[in-house]
Enzyme design. Structure first.
Site, PDB file in Angstrom:
ATOM      1  N   HIS A  34       0.815  -1.203   0.000  1.00  9.55           N
ATOM      2  CA  HIS A  34       0.000   0.000   0.000  1.00  9.55           C
ATOM      3  C   HIS A  34       0.860   1.270   0.000  1.00  9.55           C
ATOM      4  O   HIS A  34       0.360   2.343  -0.303  1.00  9.55           O
ATOM      5  CB  HIS A  34      -0.892  -0.001   1.242  1.00  9.55           C
ATOM      6  CG  HIS A  34      -2.350   0.178   0.940  1.00  9.55           C
ATOM      7  ND1 HIS A  34      -2.875   0.256  -0.340  1.00  9.55           N
ATOM      8  CD2 HIS A  34      -3.421   0.323   1.778  1.00  9.55           C
ATOM      9  CE1 HIS A  34      -4.190   0.415  -0.271  1.00  9.55           C
ATOM     10  NE2 HIS A  34      -4.545   0.468   0.993  1.00  9.55           N
ATOM     11  N   PHE A  79      -4.278   8.249   7.196  1.00  2.23           N
ATOM     12  CA  PHE A  79      -4.241   6.895   6.666  1.00  2.23           C
ATOM     13  C   PHE A  79      -4.822   6.898   5.254  1.00  2.23           C
ATOM     14  O   PHE A  79      -5.475   7.851   4.822  1.00  2.23           O
ATOM     15  CB  PHE A  79      -4.982   5.930   7.592  1.00  2.23           C
ATOM     16  CG  PHE A  79      -4.195   5.603   8.826  1.00  2.23           C
ATOM     17  CD1 PHE A  79      -3.220   4.616   8.794  1.00  2.23           C
ATOM     18  CD2 PHE A  79      -4.392   6.311  10.001  1.00  2.23           C
ATOM     19  CE1 PHE A  79      -2.459   4.323   9.914  1.00  2.23           C
ATOM     20  CE2 PHE A  79      -3.634   6.033  11.130  1.00  2.23           C
ATOM     21  CZ  PHE A  79      -2.672   5.035  11.091  1.00  2.23           C
TER      22      PHE A  79
END
Length: 212
Positions: A34, A79
């Site tokens: 990610h 995030f």
């Protein structure tokens, strides 16, 4: 259709280009699939001696000149699922036209070592892009997707996992090509970068080249 980036379009040369890499902050997520967007930003910053520092926009940012083009690099400190907060604040504060924003993110629908530039479009399920599109109220911005391979089981577990040993060996070459693709988009325009880099990244003995 507008022209993206490059020196030859109608946008004033002094306008700022914003390049954002997506990922999750913190040492826990370093080296995960990610975070490949963060890796590309770090490489561009290293190559062009730009220092990233905390900003009031909930992002690490570094501003400077790349090949004569004014550029702001950014890594959101939110995030992944909240990437749009930082990106929208940066876009509005610096008044960056969306055609001069490029977002670098992972894509598990692309094989590892494949990159794909697009001028606009849907998120394709990428949560960071989802958030950015929602916060900007538009999907009309370029993005560079970096293939991290298909998950064997859980998609969440896959993108939060680290690369396999054979992938780790090839990853620096993939990141290098992604950095070159961003630079080409900045200097020669997105169309030129798409023509040159979309497709497979061939990795052989530490060397890579764009496929077609």
């Amino acid at each position: 259709m507008p022209n993206w980036f490059g020196r030859s379009n109608d946008t004033p040369a002094g306008d700022l280009n914003l390049v954002v890499g997506l990922g999750n902050p913190g040492s826990r997520f370093e080296g995960t699939r990610h975070n490949v967007g963060f890796m590309v930003i770090d490489e561009i910053a290293r190559l062009h001696s730009l220092r990233l520092a905390k900003s009031r926009h909930r992002a690490l940012t570094g501003r400077g000149s790349i090949a004569g083009m004014p550029v702001l690099l950014a890594k959101p400190e939110t995030f992944m699922n909240e990437s749009g907060y930082a990106v929208s604040h940066l876009v509005r504060y610096f008044r960056v036209p969306l055609v001069r924003l490029i977002v670098v993110c992972d894509d598990m629908d692309l094989p590892f070592g494949t990159i794909r530039l697009r001028p606009d479009g849907s998120s394709g399920g990428q949560k960071g892009l989802d958030s950015i599109i929602r916060e900007l109220g538009s999907n009309q911005f370029p993005r560079l997707r970096v293939g991290v391979g298909r998950p064997r089981h859980s998609a969440v577990s896959h993108v939060l996992s680290r690369f396999e040993p054979d992938e780790v060996e090839k990853l620096p070459s993939v990141i290098a090509v992604c950095s070159e693709a961003v630079l080409t988009a900045l200097t020669d325009g997105l169309d030129a970068a798409m023509n040159r880099y979309n497709g497979n990244v061939v990795v052989e003995q530490g060397h890579s080249s764009p496929g077609h």
